[in-house]
Enzyme design. Structure first.
Site, PDB file in Angstrom:
ATOM      1  CG  ASP A 184      37.676  35.358  63.537  1.00 47.07           C
ATOM      2  OD1 ASP A 184      36.945  35.824  64.413  1.00 47.07           O
ATOM      3  OD2 ASP A 184      37.276  34.715  62.562  1.00 47.07           O
ATOM      4  CB  ALA A 185      43.638  38.566  66.122  1.00 46.39           C
TER       5      ALA A 185
END
Lengths: 347, 611
Positions: free
Chosen positions: B226-227
């Site tokens: 989730d970056a």
């Protein structure tokens, strides 16, 4: 032998803290909810976190006591013999053998209508019931036929009569006290064994054909009473390890065994917490840091207690190096003493 | 006997209070409903029959959430084609339908008694009501989202939460407002894909996001877990750029005894004077001027208050009245420009000053973004445009989203939106993504046809070229347009560092929290971790050296805590007045504990032994 040496715990290892962390971590992931699996298994046991709490808190009576009765060599594979023992185990009440009853409190008569199917299932005849009931004080049994039993009892008051009748209905006919249900199971090696809900080891041991060496109960205090503290310690350890394994977690047995040892090493069973292991710590500060701070300080002042400040909690409190891990190591010889040693001549 | 009777009759409750019994419950309820539809009784009355409990609940009180349904009678919808035509020609309106008993509002209890058909063709003999539109069975907030029917249920509330946190154009008159905190997006856009509820609510006037060109691609592991990887060119052009307003309010309060606060530059003699530099930006009236740049700790509004306690009489009589500095300073860790100053008067006729500080927040590493499908991420890298992948047309994505964030969360709506918005942006149209407004397959085909017509792949994938080498990627990459929100969680407002700093007065331990320049908590579990590992010196460092180490004098004779008399230059034991004390290094918290034990009328004595 070298493996044994390698497996030994290093001096100064914080075994208690690591054990607490190793058991506590999976504990946070377990659901605080007991599953009651309906189905084939007639024996219901407490599982998961509630059971762990039950063991660790050293509750006197488990919520769901359970027994496993193994049988002696020779009869273990004979179903008829096993069934004979099974009949002796399960406690059957009068009320569960009858379909209905009529009472006349004024005349002091109670007529029980026996249920055929149930009588056949437990292989009980009306005679057995009648003879069992006639042993009660003041009870007169006059059996009418195989389906009805007439009882006469006259109490001083109507209420006393009524109480006596209720007692008769709730009195056991056969079986062992406290064993609500028993069922026959078959192991992988085709031998039979009996599982029960409700536990009463003392009585079960008296039955001939029961293997006393492999009698199992999950009631820790009963095991303590019947088999002693070593057995209770083993039971605590194995019950904990089984519950954790059942939830799908892997915890090294040594952590669990340490908890069991901490609970039992005094010869009795102590709970982990305020009233047990933590509450019986030597240090006043360590106890006060846990729970009931003021109580411990006031008591300590009344008895003039002395805290040697040796434990972990105390040393963190005053800001000293703790006596664990790297803080365990100390010089055996004092620096000043070294100067006193004179070299031998010729060295 | 009694049992039979209670089975037959129904207990009637009005607004939760029992008012009596009726014999034939069904007819009773039907009659109320008939009268309500006919307009004889108020349309706000709802009635529910609960057969399990033999109860009838009539509700006419306030605070019930109610929902409109089209009434179905004898297997036919009362909203006929004739009425539809009239409604189209504006001969009648919606309220007409409600008045005429075509549409009725039901509350939660009455809904338990009905059978609703989702579409007109699904009406059978048991149907009592027809849904006006399947999209209406969610509230306004959910319905304003798009393609939610393709997402798992668990993602709906998550996406709703993210949209709430989105920065956007929260109010058109923001320039005249003095909100305590406000976030304003520089270039809010209308989503290419929106829903009927979104348009009905006129949300497009208050949009809170931008249409990002998103490629579902990794970038050297920079967008794992989730970056997000952002394109610096896009950021420089204003993507996700926002401005943060904070208003500082201060008032010239009046105190009993005729004293009052004064807005002015505090004289150096005031108590708590912050130093000349802190007041340097104030003008003569003690208030800062607009468009001045300001840094942490500098004063915005200079204010002088009367002393907290009544003054003692000095030997020289009544001297000059002492005053206390009560100025408003910029919060710790913040900076910005003075946006506007408002000077006004309160209801109590005291002077009020509001100073709005503005600070531009350019997206940076650590800022949070989320799509409308519960897909959030934190920026991990802002890549120069030349290093970003590009398509054959030279389009460089604004954002690289890790493809692994999709399968496990099952947010197919996100992919639907990617495709639809891509088709919309290429075809120059907006698309409707209202929930349950059509079949997914047909929609995908429709978007695919548009893409194909303009020379793109049907399913939105594109051949990308590595910006660093110019080589084509082995796989085609799903690229499209997604509406992203910049959420109000930004590093610049949260980041804190400390090596030394303030300590608490009571315990001498470091303070807690960002506004107090606090340290990070080293809690019980962290302590246990070090104990378990056996790192005794590291533990001592954390618990003593970096915390509340103190040199305490302890009496060798009585074991009580003493002090050092700096005038006589000797340590003193207050208990036996002796000077035979030992200086020990302990945590101040322990000294405090000893003091507290003393307050219990228990005298602790410390016995020492040299090691």
């Amino acid at each position: 032998m070298s493996k044994f040496e390698d497996s030994k715990v290093v001096p100064g290892e914080a075994v208690g803290t690591v054990a607490a962390q190793s058991i506590g971590e999976p504990g946070t992931q377990m659901v605080l909810r007991s599953f009651h699996s309906a189905g084939i298994s007639s024996v219901i046991t407490t599982k998961g976190l509630p059971r762990i709490i039950e063991i660790v808190d050293a509750r006197k009576k488990p919520k769901a006591p359970v027994m496993e009765i193994r049988l002696e060599k020779g009869i273990e594979k004979k179903y008829e013999k096993v069934r004979e023992i099974w009949r002796m185990v399960e406690e059957v009440m009068t009320s569960s053998l009858i379909s209905s009853f009529d009472e006349d409190l004024k005349a002091g008569t109670l007529v029980l209508h026996l249920e055929k199917e149930k009588m056949a299932f437990y292989e009980i005849t009306g005679k057995t019931v009648a003879s069992k009931l006639s042993k009660k004080e003041g009870v007169e049994v006059s059996q009418i036929d195989s389906e009805t039993i007439k009882i006469k009892y006259m109490g001083k008051t109507t209420q006393a009569t009524r109480t006596a009748f209720v007692n008769i209905l709730n009195s056991p006919v056969i079986g062992i006290r406290g064993i609500i249900k028993a069922s026959i199971q078959q192991a992988d090696d085709s031998s039979f064994y009996i599982t029960t809900s409700g536990s009463n080891m003392e009585e079960v041991m008296k039955i001939e054909g029961v293997d006393k060496w492999h009698l199992y109960s999950n009631d820790i205090f009963e095991v303590l009473k019947v088999y002693g503290i070593e057995a209770a310690r083993n039971l605590i350890a194995h019950e904990l390890s089984d519950v954790i394994a059942e939830e799908g977690f892997t915890v090294s047995f040594r952590h669990i065994a340490l908890v069991a040892d901490a609970m039992t090493h005094t010869g009795g069973i102590r709970s982990v917490g305020r009233h047990g292991v933590a509450g019986e710590k030597e240090s006043v500060f360590a106890r006060a840091a846990y729970e009931e701070t003021v109580k411990h300080f006031t008591n300590a002042s009344v008895f003039g207690e002395r805290d040697t400040l040796k434990g972990v909690a105390e040393n963190i409190l005053i800001g000293k190096q703790i006596g664990l891990g790297t803080g365990r190591i100390k010089l055996a010889v004092k620096k000043d003493d070294l100067k006193k040693i004179k070299p031998k001549k010729g060295d | 006997m009694a049992k039979e009777k209670s089975e037959r009759r129904y207990q009637v409750y009005l607004d939760g209070r029992s008012i009596g019994y009726v014999r034939n419950g069904r007819n009773f309820v039907e009659e109320i409903r008939r009268n309500r539809r006919a307009g004889v009784i108020s349309g706000e009355i709802n009635v529910a029959i609960i057969r399990k409990l033999n109860e009838i609940h009539i509700n006419a009180d306030r605070g019930r959430a109610r929902k409109p349904y089209i009434i179905v009678e004898n297997g036919a919808s009362k909203f006929s084609a004739e009425l539809l035509e009239k409604l189209r020609n504006k001969e009648i309106d919606y309220n007409y339908l409600v008045r005429r008993g075509v549409i009725e509002y039901l509350d939660a209890e009455e809904e338990e008694n009905i059978r609703v058909a989702l579409e007109e063709k699904l009406i059978d003999k048991d149907t009592t009501h027809l849904e006006i539109d399947p999209a209406t069975f969610y509230g306004f907030t959910f319905s304003s989202n798009v393609f939610q029917e393709f997402n798992t249920v668990g993602r709906h509330p998550i996406s709703g939460n993210f949209i709430k946190q989105g920065q956007g154009l929260y109010a058109i008159n923001f320039n005249n407002r003095y909100d305590a905190r406000a976030y304003l997006l520089y270039y809010p856009q209308m989503p290419i894909v929106n829903s009927s509820a979104y348009r009905t609510l006129k949300m497009n006037r208050h949009s809170s996001g931008q249409n990002f060109v998103v490629a579902l691609s990794t970038y050297f592991g920079y967008n794992m877990k989730d970056a997000l990887v952002l394109n610096r060119a896009a950021v420089d052009r204003g993507l996700g750029r926002s401005v943060f307003f904070r208003t500082y309010t201060d008032e010239e309060r009046r105190y009993p005894g005729g004293q009052q606060d004064h807005f002015k530059v505090p004289p150096a003699t005031t108590e708590g004077y912050l130093g000349e530099h802190a007041y340097s930006k104030l003008s003569e009236d003690g208030i800062i001027e607009p468009e001045l740049e300001i840094k942490e700790g500098e004063v915005l509004i200079g204010k002088v208050s009367p002393p907290r306690f009544l003054e003692e009489q000095t030997s020289f009589g009544v001297g000059e009245e002492k005053s206390r500095d009560n100025s408003a300073t910029l919060r710790t860790g913040e900076e910005g420009t003075i946006d506007n100053v408002l000077i006004s008067e309160s209801l109590g006729a005291t002077k009020i000053v509001k100073v709005r500080v503005r600070n531009i927040k350019v997206p940076e590493v650590g800022d949070k973004f989320a799509s409308r499908h519960g897909q959030k991420g934190v920026v991990s890298l802002v890549v120069p445009p030349e290093d970003m992948p590009f398509t054959k047309d030279g389009i460089v994505p604004d954002l690289l989203l890790n493809p692994l964030s999709l399968p496990s969360r099952m947010t197919f709506g996100h992919m639907m939106e990617t495709l639809a918005a891509k088709a919309g942006s290429i075809g120059g149209t907006q698309f409707d993504g209202t929930m349950f407004s059509g079949k997914g397959r047909e929609k995908v085909d429709m978007y695919g046809d548009i893409l194909k017509k303009h020379g793109f792949e049907r399913f939105g994938d594109e051949a990308l070229y590595d910006g660093r080498t110019g080589k084509k990627y082995d796989a085609t990459i799903f690229t499209g347009v997604v509406y992203f929100n910049r959420l109000l969680h930004m590093v610049s407002t949260k980041m804190i560092v400390r090596s030394r700093g303030p300590v608490q007065i009571l315990t001498h331990q470091p303070t807690e929290g960002k506004p107090r320049r606090g340290g990070l908590k080293f809690g019980e579990m962290e302590r246990d971790a070090l104990v378990g590992y056996g790192a005794s010196l590291l533990l001592k460092d954390r618990m003593l050296e970096q915390s509340d180490k103190a040199d305490i004098w302890i009496c060798r004779e009585c074991g009580d805590v003493g002090y050092f008399d700096h005038i006589k230059n000797v340590p003193v034991c207050p208990l036996d007045a002796g000077n035979n004390l030992e200086k020990v290094e302990i945590s101040y918290a322990f000294k405090l504990l000893l003091d507290e034990i003393k307050s219990l009328h228990i005298l602790p004595r410390v016995r020492m032994r040299s090691e």
